[in-house]
Design a protein around this motif. Structure first.
Motif, short mmCIF file in Angstrom:
data_model
loop_
_atom_site.label_atom_id
_atom_site.label_comp_id
_atom_site.label_asym_id
_atom_site.label_seq_id
_atom_site.Cartn_x
_atom_site.Cartn_y
_atom_site.Cartn_z
N VAL A 37 6.37 6.76 -5.01
CA VAL A 37 5.74 6.55 -3.22
C VAL A 37 4.55 5.55 -2.97
O VAL A 37 4.56 4.99 -2.16
CB VAL A 37 5.87 7.76 -2.84
CG1 VAL A 37 5.30 7.75 -1.64
CG2 VAL A 37 7.02 8.64 -2.31
N ALA A 38 3.99 6.05 -4.09
CA ALA A 38 2.02 5.59 -3.89
C ALA A 38 2.26 3.81 -3.79
O ALA A 38 1.61 3.49 -3.09
CB ALA A 38 1.19 5.32 -4.76
N GLN A 39 3.76 3.94 -4.58
CA GLN A 39 3.98 2.35 -4.92
C GLN A 39 3.82 1.68 -3.67
O GLN A 39 3.70 0.92 -3.06
CB GLN A 39 4.71 1.68 -5.87
CG GLN A 39 5.17 0.50 -6.44
CD GLN A 39 6.07 0.03 -7.33
OE1 GLN A 39 5.91 0.61 -8.15
NE2 GLN A 39 6.96 -1.31 -7.03
N ALA A 40 5.08 2.15 -2.82
CA ALA A 40 5.95 1.89 -2.09
C ALA A 40 4.64 1.59 -0.17
O ALA A 40 4.92 0.68 0.39
CB ALA A 40 6.83 2.73 -0.97
N ALA A 41 3.58 2.81 -0.67
CA ALA A 41 2.93 3.00 0.84
C ALA A 41 1.72 1.79 0.64
O ALA A 41 1.44 1.06 1.21
CB ALA A 41 2.08 4.58 0.33
N ALA A 42 1.41 1.23 -0.56
CA ALA A 42 0.22 0.48 -1.36
C ALA A 42 1.13 -0.95 -0.65
O ALA A 42 0.41 -1.76 -0.57
CB ALA A 42 -0.19 0.65 -2.47
N ALA A 43 2.39 -0.78 -0.40
CA ALA A 43 2.58 -2.67 -0.19
C ALA A 43 2.90 -2.68 1.19
O ALA A 43 3.72 -3.32 1.89
CB ALA A 43 4.10 -2.75 -0.90
N GLY A 44 2.69 -1.70 1.87
CA GLY A 44 2.71 -1.49 3.21
C GLY A 44 3.87 -0.83 3.98
O GLY A 44 4.16 -0.44 5.49
N ALA A 45 4.54 0.26 3.67
CA ALA A 45 5.19 1.08 3.83
C ALA A 45 5.19 1.75 4.41
O ALA A 45 4.09 2.91 4.06
CB ALA A 45 7.15 1.33 2.81
N THR A 46 5.25 2.12 5.81
CA THR A 46 5.52 2.98 6.57
C THR A 46 6.61 4.41 6.59
O THR A 46 6.25 5.22 7.08
CB THR A 46 4.31 2.93 8.31
OG1 THR A 46 6.17 2.45 8.65
CG2 THR A 46 3.29 2.01 7.93
N LEU A 47 6.94 4.03 6.24
CA LEU A 47 8.36 5.33 6.63
C LEU A 47 8.90 4.78 4.87
O LEU A 47 9.70 3.85 4.42
CB LEU A 47 9.38 5.11 7.53
CG LEU A 47 10.69 5.73 6.90
CD1 LEU A 47 11.15 6.31 8.91
CD2 LEU A 47 11.66 5.12 6.51
N VAL A 48 9.45 6.20 3.67
CA VAL A 48 9.63 5.94 2.89
C VAL A 48 11.10 6.98 2.32
O VAL A 48 10.70 8.07 3.21
CB VAL A 48 8.77 6.54 2.09
CG1 VAL A 48 8.80 6.12 -0.03
CG2 VAL A 48 7.66 5.65 1.63
N SER A 49 11.73 6.42 1.61
CA SER A 49 13.17 8.06 1.28
C SER A 49 13.42 7.78 -0.04
O SER A 49 12.93 6.83 -0.35
CB SER A 49 13.84 7.36 2.31
OG SER A 49 15.07 7.91 2.04
N LEU A 50 13.48 9.06 -0.43
CA LEU A 50 13.57 9.18 -1.73
C LEU A 50 15.12 9.20 -1.97
O LEU A 50 15.72 9.47 -0.92
CB LEU A 50 12.78 10.92 -1.90
CG LEU A 50 11.33 10.67 -2.51
CD1 LEU A 50 10.42 12.02 -2.33
CD2 LEU A 50 10.95 9.63 -3.55
N PRO A 51 15.75 9.70 -3.06
CA PRO A 51 16.93 9.69 -3.20
C PRO A 51 18.00 11.29 -2.65
O PRO A 51 16.77 11.52 -3.37
CB PRO A 51 17.41 8.80 -4.79
CG PRO A 51 16.28 9.38 -5.22
CD PRO A 51 14.77 9.36 -4.36
N GLU A 52 19.24 11.21 -2.53
CA GLU A 52 19.38 12.30 -3.33
C GLU A 52 19.05 12.92 -5.10
O GLU A 52 19.35 11.78 -5.60
CB GLU A 52 21.18 12.14 -3.33
CG GLU A 52 21.31 13.80 -3.28
CD GLU A 52 23.56 13.31 -2.94
OE1 GLU A 52 24.10 14.59 -2.70
OE2 GLU A 52 23.77 12.11 -3.26
#
Length: 265
Positions: free
Chosen positions: A26-41
């Protein structure tokens, strides 16, 4: 435009290990600019047996899995769609397989209990989620800054009437743990169909690899646009995919092919 991301994992029976992995990705996604992130089932636990998750079921609003998700959303200032986690149900031997949503302040912003429970029996493969899961009863959506987001989980993908009941969405999310057998046959075509018929973006966060319990999940987390084009995909292994939600693209698709307005049923 809004940058969104899906986390792909190969979850283990160890909740603490899975939390650490999710925290890093999630930190990696946020650092790449994502403002909405989904985890898997099933991101917090993929047990050695289906009953393992019952021991880790949390009450709404309390527990280490929920604490992590709230802290993660608040710490990165993102909308976090928490894949699924086990919540206590009215049946002591079963759980609810629940998606929880947190806003950038770490506050609860949405909930969906998986309605359709996977059952499959072919050769050596056999699955029956109804043995350990109580089905949900209500459609789940929430309002993000860019529009309505529809919540669904894995096997729900095979039931298009659920997506119609969400109303018009800008984005539909599908956290999943599709088996390799069913995923290789149906995963992408079903995701693209849901995007095409609802003329919206679809973000699918998947489990993707061989787990300690021997189960192999298909992976192929992806983002699909309202025309049904796959914008980005990760085949197998843990990682992050990201892409843009462009409301102008969605508006153009709906204007040029106004299928939603042409509905008669």
């Amino acid at each position: 435009m809004t940058t969104v991301a899906a986390i792909q994992m190969v979850s283990t029976p160890d909740v603490a290990e899975n939390i650490a992995t999710a925290r890093r990705l999630v930190a990696q996604a946020a650092a790449a600019g994502a403002t909405l992130v989904s985890l898997p089932e099933y991101w917090p636990i993929m047990g050695m047996s289906d009953t393992d998750k019952v021991a880790h079921a949390e009450h709404p609003g309390a527990g280490p899995i929920q604490d992590f998700m709230a802290d993660c959303a608040r710490g990165h200032g993102i909308w976090l769609i928490g894949g699924t986690l086990p919540l206590v149900s009215s049946d002591a031997g079963k759980v609810l397989n629940t998606t929880l949503v947190y806003n950038p302040d770490g506050e609860p912003a949405g909930r969906y209990d998986k309605i359709h429970l996977f059952g499959f029996n072919k050769g050596d493969e056999s699955y029956d989620e109804a043995r350990t899961i109580v089905p949900g009863a209500h459609v789940g959506t929430f309002e993000a800054p860019f529009g309505r987001v529809g919540l669904s989980v894995c096997y729900d993908l095979r039931f298009p009437e659920l997506y119609r009941a969400m109303g018009e969405c800008a984005l539909i999310v599908v956290p999943a743990a599709f088996t390799y057998t069913t995923g290789s046959a149906h995963w992408e075509v079903l995701l693209r169909a849901r995007a095409i018929e609802n003329q919206c973006y679809v973000l699918a966060a998947a489990q993707g690899g061989t787990h300690q319990n021997g189960r192999r999940t298909f992976g192929h987390s992806m983002l699909i646009d309202p025309w049904g084009a796959v914008k980005t995909v990760l085949a197998e292994g843990e990682g992050v995919i990201k892409g843009e939600i462009d409301l102008a693209v969605q508006a153009n698709v709906r204007e040029s092919l106004p299928a939603l307005k042409h509905r008669r049923m």
